[in-house]
Design a protein around this motif. Structure first.
Motif, PDB file in Angstrom:
ATOM      1  N   THR B  68       0.557  -5.811   6.244  1.00  0.00           N
ATOM      2  CA  THR B  68       0.991  -5.148   5.015  1.00  0.00           C
ATOM      3  C   THR B  68       2.128  -5.928   4.355  1.00  0.00           C
ATOM      4  O   THR B  68       2.187  -6.051   3.132  1.00  0.00           O
ATOM      5  CB  THR B  68       1.431  -3.710   5.327  1.00  0.00           C
ATOM      6  N   ARG B  72       1.668  -7.353   0.585  1.00  0.00           N
ATOM      7  CA  ARG B  72       2.596  -7.039  -0.504  1.00  0.00           C
ATOM      8  C   ARG B  72       3.239  -8.303  -1.048  1.00  0.00           C
ATOM      9  O   ARG B  72       3.511  -8.415  -2.242  1.00  0.00           O
ATOM     10  CB  ARG B  72       3.668  -6.073  -0.004  1.00  0.00           C
ATOM     11  N   HIS B  94      -8.220  -4.864   6.626  1.00  0.00           N
ATOM     12  CA  HIS B  94      -7.935  -3.443   6.834  1.00  0.00           C
ATOM     13  C   HIS B  94      -6.732  -3.009   5.994  1.00  0.00           C
ATOM     14  O   HIS B  94      -6.745  -1.985   5.331  1.00  0.00           O
ATOM     15  CB  HIS B  94      -7.676  -3.195   8.325  1.00  0.00           C
ATOM     16  N   SER B  95      -5.687  -3.848   6.013  1.00  0.00           N
ATOM     17  CA  SER B  95      -4.493  -3.533   5.225  1.00  0.00           C
ATOM     18  C   SER B  95      -4.804  -3.564   3.734  1.00  0.00           C
ATOM     19  O   SER B  95      -4.299  -2.736   2.969  1.00  0.00           O
ATOM     20  CB  SER B  95      -3.380  -4.537   5.517  1.00  0.00           C
ATOM     21  N   ARG B  97      -7.606  -2.891   2.358  1.00  0.00           N
ATOM     22  CA  ARG B  97      -8.367  -1.698   1.980  1.00  0.00           C
ATOM     23  C   ARG B  97      -7.446  -0.487   1.890  1.00  0.00           C
ATOM     24  O   ARG B  97      -7.544   0.325   0.990  1.00  0.00           O
ATOM     25  CB  ARG B  97      -9.486  -1.456   2.988  1.00  0.00           C
ATOM     26  N   ALA B  98      -6.510  -0.402   2.855  1.00  0.00           N
ATOM     27  CA  ALA B  98      -5.586   0.733   2.854  1.00  0.00           C
ATOM     28  C   ALA B  98      -4.735   0.726   1.593  1.00  0.00           C
ATOM     29  O   ALA B  98      -4.384   1.786   1.068  1.00  0.00           O
ATOM     30  CB  ALA B  98      -4.699   0.681   4.089  1.00  0.00           C
ATOM     31  N   ALA B  99      -4.384  -0.470   1.096  1.00  0.00           N
ATOM     32  CA  ALA B  99      -3.532  -0.548  -0.090  1.00  0.00           C
ATOM     33  C   ALA B  99      -4.231   0.001  -1.322  1.00  0.00           C
ATOM     34  O   ALA B  99      -3.574   0.425  -2.276  1.00  0.00           O
ATOM     35  CB  ALA B  99      -3.110  -1.996  -0.339  1.00  0.00           C
ATOM     36  N   LEU B 101      -6.184   2.626  -1.172  1.00  0.00           N
ATOM     37  CA  LEU B 101      -6.237   4.085  -1.040  1.00  0.00           C
ATOM     38  C   LEU B 101      -4.951   4.646  -1.619  1.00  0.00           C
ATOM     39  O   LEU B 101      -3.875   4.337  -1.131  1.00  0.00           O
ATOM     40  CB  LEU B 101      -6.345   4.492   0.429  1.00  0.00           C
ATOM     41  N   LYS B 102      -5.060   5.402  -2.654  1.00  0.00           N
ATOM     42  CA  LYS B 102      -3.856   5.934  -3.282  1.00  0.00           C
ATOM     43  C   LYS B 102      -3.447   7.232  -2.588  1.00  0.00           C
ATOM     44  O   LYS B 102      -4.226   8.163  -2.513  1.00  0.00           O
ATOM     45  CB  LYS B 102      -4.103   6.197  -4.761  1.00  0.00           C
ATOM     46  N   LEU B 103      -2.227   7.232  -2.093  1.00  0.00           N
ATOM     47  CA  LEU B 103      -1.707   8.479  -1.541  1.00  0.00           C
ATOM     48  C   LEU B 103      -1.341   9.380  -2.719  1.00  0.00           C
ATOM     49  O   LEU B 103      -0.764   8.904  -3.685  1.00  0.00           O
ATOM     50  CB  LEU B 103      -0.442   8.206  -0.729  1.00  0.00           C
ATOM     51  N   PRO B 104      -1.681  10.656  -2.634  1.00  0.00           N
ATOM     52  CA  PRO B 104      -1.269  11.538  -3.735  1.00  0.00           C
ATOM     53  C   PRO B 104       0.252  11.663  -3.753  1.00  0.00           C
ATOM     54  O   PRO B 104       0.886  11.730  -2.706  1.00  0.00           O
ATOM     55  CB  PRO B 104      -1.942  12.862  -3.383  1.00  0.00           C
ATOM     56  N   LYS B 105       0.813  11.629  -4.938  1.00  0.00           N
ATOM     57  CA  LYS B 105       2.277  11.749  -5.061  1.00  0.00           C
ATOM     58  C   LYS B 105       2.631  13.205  -5.337  1.00  0.00           C
ATOM     59  O   LYS B 105       1.920  13.882  -6.080  1.00  0.00           O
ATOM     60  CB  LYS B 105       2.764  10.895  -6.235  1.00  0.00           C
ATOM     61  N   PRO B 106       3.708  13.684  -4.753  1.00  0.00           N
ATOM     62  CA  PRO B 106       4.141  15.026  -5.153  1.00  0.00           C
ATOM     63  C   PRO B 106       4.483  14.996  -6.638  1.00  0.00           C
ATOM     64  O   PRO B 106       5.071  14.017  -7.105  1.00  0.00           O
ATOM     65  CB  PRO B 106       5.374  15.291  -4.294  1.00  0.00           C
TER      66      PRO B 106
END
Lengths: 256, 377
Positions: B68, B72, B94-95, B97-99, B101-106
């Motif tokens: 990662t 970056r 793998h990294s 692909r994970a990048a 994937l958008k994590l939902p933001k509060p």
């Protein structure tokens, strides 16, 4: 790779009041193995796991991790050693006030090595690794099902890229289907990350599916450390009962 | 340090600028190995540019943290020139692909949210009020039920609670009362001496402590000591599903958990008030004796004339009322705890703060309602 055992226990004795739980127990676990620790209820399996983690200290005996004494060295050194293993507690032990993402990011955030963007990437990566969706990141632990709690706890245990993974009853409380998929997940990760795994379990199916070696804890000692097949062939009375109960099923055993 | 040879496992980055423009990576790019050299490596990574040839063939181990970090540093895309062994490439993929994937933001905090929060507070207050009234109503019903079925009184629980909140609080209550008595007497004595009104110390201490200070002091003490404990206890019972177990067993939690606490505290508090007031008067008496040469015999003789008997009863009634209030508030907040640590701490705090505030509020009501009772002269 080095030939030093990842976990080495020498002459461990533990007392609870008048009861001697471990009586000069020896165990050594080689790198890359997946060792299942089995034993009757109250035989001190979880206590042994807690000794390895360093949460409790045995009355006598030595615990060595990665070839070094668990409590040797200064605070910084001990802390570094602790970061080389991850633990999956029986109930998950997620921090209930933090979201899933914060739970997984916490150990990394503590190290102050990664930027926020990298942390997000790594959390997404760990979630993906344990088969959860990115959308689950904002959930609170109270909103998770039993199977998800285990997965998130596993993701947190893997956050620091450990070499050694300790699992306490990884499949307890999961239905057979989830249990099977969790077992498959652990096996995949074991292979992909070249982990050494120690797991405490009651479940013979989990044991057969995962373990490369079985350590049987009875009468305060490790009475056998061998492959699953070799362990099954053993004629130690406890081992016989343990596997016999699994064949006939616990219901019949309970009816005795 | 400087004489120590760098072990081969340490991750290294060699930047060859100029014509060849290469970045050669060596060693184990893992979290453990990277952590001691994290910041200098990051600085070096920044120096590379788009045309740099990335040579990862010397990397013996790469984990997701290292991958990662590199991903970056590459700005989230594969570099044009990359020479990586397959093992590294798998981890990098793998990294990568994970990048994606958008994590939902509060959701961000907006002005509208502030208004909504204010509204939620108002509704929250109404909710508290309704729940509190419901709790009191349920307790009244339980009380009536117990009058009809005298065999069901939770006597053991009541007696256990009396011991816990009453008897065990006696040493600390006596100590605090005694010290407050000494301080009050000492400070008043300084003023009274100036006017030569020494004997009025008995009036000041007697009225002040018996009618006002004793009950309020004990209330604050008990709210902090027993109120918080009651809230936390019920809260942890929620976390460990013990409340659900009680309900499943058909045992009323108000009857077995709340009622014994409320009755025990309403019963113990007047006794504690008496005990603390006595101890405060003792402190005041000793201080007056040392400070003003007022004999203890005179103090005791004057006290009944300075403080008419109704004041003692007002003090006891206040004690009972405050005890009732503290226990009710503590149980109310305890039952609202959700199974997480944040809620546990928030409700325990709220329980103590609310109890003390309410006690002082009710004390003011008492002061107005009883202004003509027990006043000498």
């Amino acid at each position: 790779m080095s030939t030093v055992p990842v976990v080495e226990l020498r002459g461990i004795s533990t007392r609870f009041g008048n009861k001697l739980v471990h009586d000069g127990l020896d165990l050594s676990i080689e790198s890359g193995e997946m060792v299942a620790l089995v034993g009757g209820s109250g035989s001190g399996k979880t206590t042994l796991l807690r000794h390895i983690i360093g949460l409790t200290r045995p009355a006598s005996g030595r615990v060595k991790l990665f070839g070094e004494d668990l409590f040797s060295g200064g605070i910084a050194l001990q802390r570094q050693r602790r970061r080389r293993f991850g633990v999956l507690f029986q109930q998950g032990a997620l921090f209930s006030a933090l979201t899933v993402a914060e739970n997984i990011a916490l150990p990394l955030r503590e190290l102050k090595l990664a930027t926020d963007a990298e942390l997000d990437d790594l959390v997404a990566l760990k979630l993906d690794m344990v088969g959860l969706r990115p959308d689950d990141a904002l959930l609170m632990p109270a909103e998770l099902s039993g199977g998800m709690i285990k997965r998130v706890a596993l993701a947190r245990a893997l956050a620091l890229e450990p070499e050694l993974l300790l699992l306490d009853e990884p499949t307890a409380g999961l239905d057979p289907e989830r249990s099977a998929s969790f077992v498959a997940l652990i096996r995949t990760l074991h292979k992909a990350l070249e982990l050494t795994v120690v797991l405490v379990t009651h479940d013979v199916d989990t044991l057969k599916a995962l373990a490369t070696q079985v350590a049987v804890l009875a009468d305060g000692r490790i009475v056998s450390l061998a492959s699953v097949a070799a362990t099954q062939a053993s004629d130690h009375p406890f081992i016989k009962r343990f596997f016999a109960a699994a064949v006939t099923g616990p219901a019949e055993q309970g009816a005795r | 340090m400087e004489s120590q040879r760098t072990p081969p496992a340490t991750p290294q980055l060699e930047l060859i600028t100029g014509e060849s423009n290469r970045a050669v990576l060596r060693g184990e790019w893992t979290l453990r190995r990277l952590s001691p050299v994290n910041s200098p490596l990051r600085r070096s990574l920044l120096k590379a540019n788009e045309n740099t040839l990335w040579d990862l063939s010397g990397v013996s181990r790469l984990d997701s943290f290292g991958a990662t970090l590199l991903w970056r540093a590459w700005g989230g895309r594969w570099p044009a020139n990359l020479n990586a062994p397959d093992a590294c490439r798998v981890v990098l993929e793998h990294s990568a692909r994970a990048a994606t994937l958008k994590l939902p933001k509060p959701p961000a905090y907006r002005f509208g949210d502030a208004i909504a929060a204010l509204g939620a507070r108002v509704f929250g207050f109404a909710d508290h009020l309704v729940a509190f009234i419901r709790l009191v109503g349920q307790l009244c019903l339980d009380f009536v039920y117990l009058l009809v079925h005298p065999g069901d009184w939770p006597l053991r629980e009541i007696s256990a609670n009396v011991f816990k909140v009453g008897v065990k609080a006696m040493p600390v209550a006596a100590l605090v009362g005694f010290l407050i008595g000494v301080v009050l007497s000492y400070l008043s004595a300084l003023q009274l001496k100036a006017y030569g009104a020494d004997i009025f110390i008995v009036d000041i201490l007697g009225m002040g402590i018996i009618r006002e200070l004793g009950p309020v002091l004990v209330s604050v003490l008990v709210a902090g000591r027993s109120g918080s404990a009651m809230t936390a206890q019920i809260g942890v019972m929620r976390v460990t599903e013990e409340l659900d177990a009680l309900a499943a067993l058909g045992i009323s939690r108000t009857q077995r958990l709340v009622l014994p606490k409320v009755l025990a505290l309403a019963f113990s508090m007047p006794l504690l008030v008496l005990w603390t007031s006595a101890s405060a008067l003792l402190g005041g008496m000793l201080s007056a004796w040392l400070q003003l040469d007022l004999s203890i015999g005179f103090f005791i003789e004057t006290l009944p004339r300075a403080v008419p008997l109704p004041n003692v009863f007002i003090g006891l009634a206040k004690g009972a009322a405050f005890g009732l209030l503290i226990a009710l508030v503590a149980c109310h907040f305890g039952l609202r705890i959700k199974p997480n640590t944040e809620s546990l701490s928030a409700n325990t705090t709220a329980s103590v703060v609310t109890a003390i505030t309410l006690v002082i509020l009710v004390d003011a009501i008492f002061a107005i309602a009883t202004r003509t009772i027990g006043v000498p002269g």
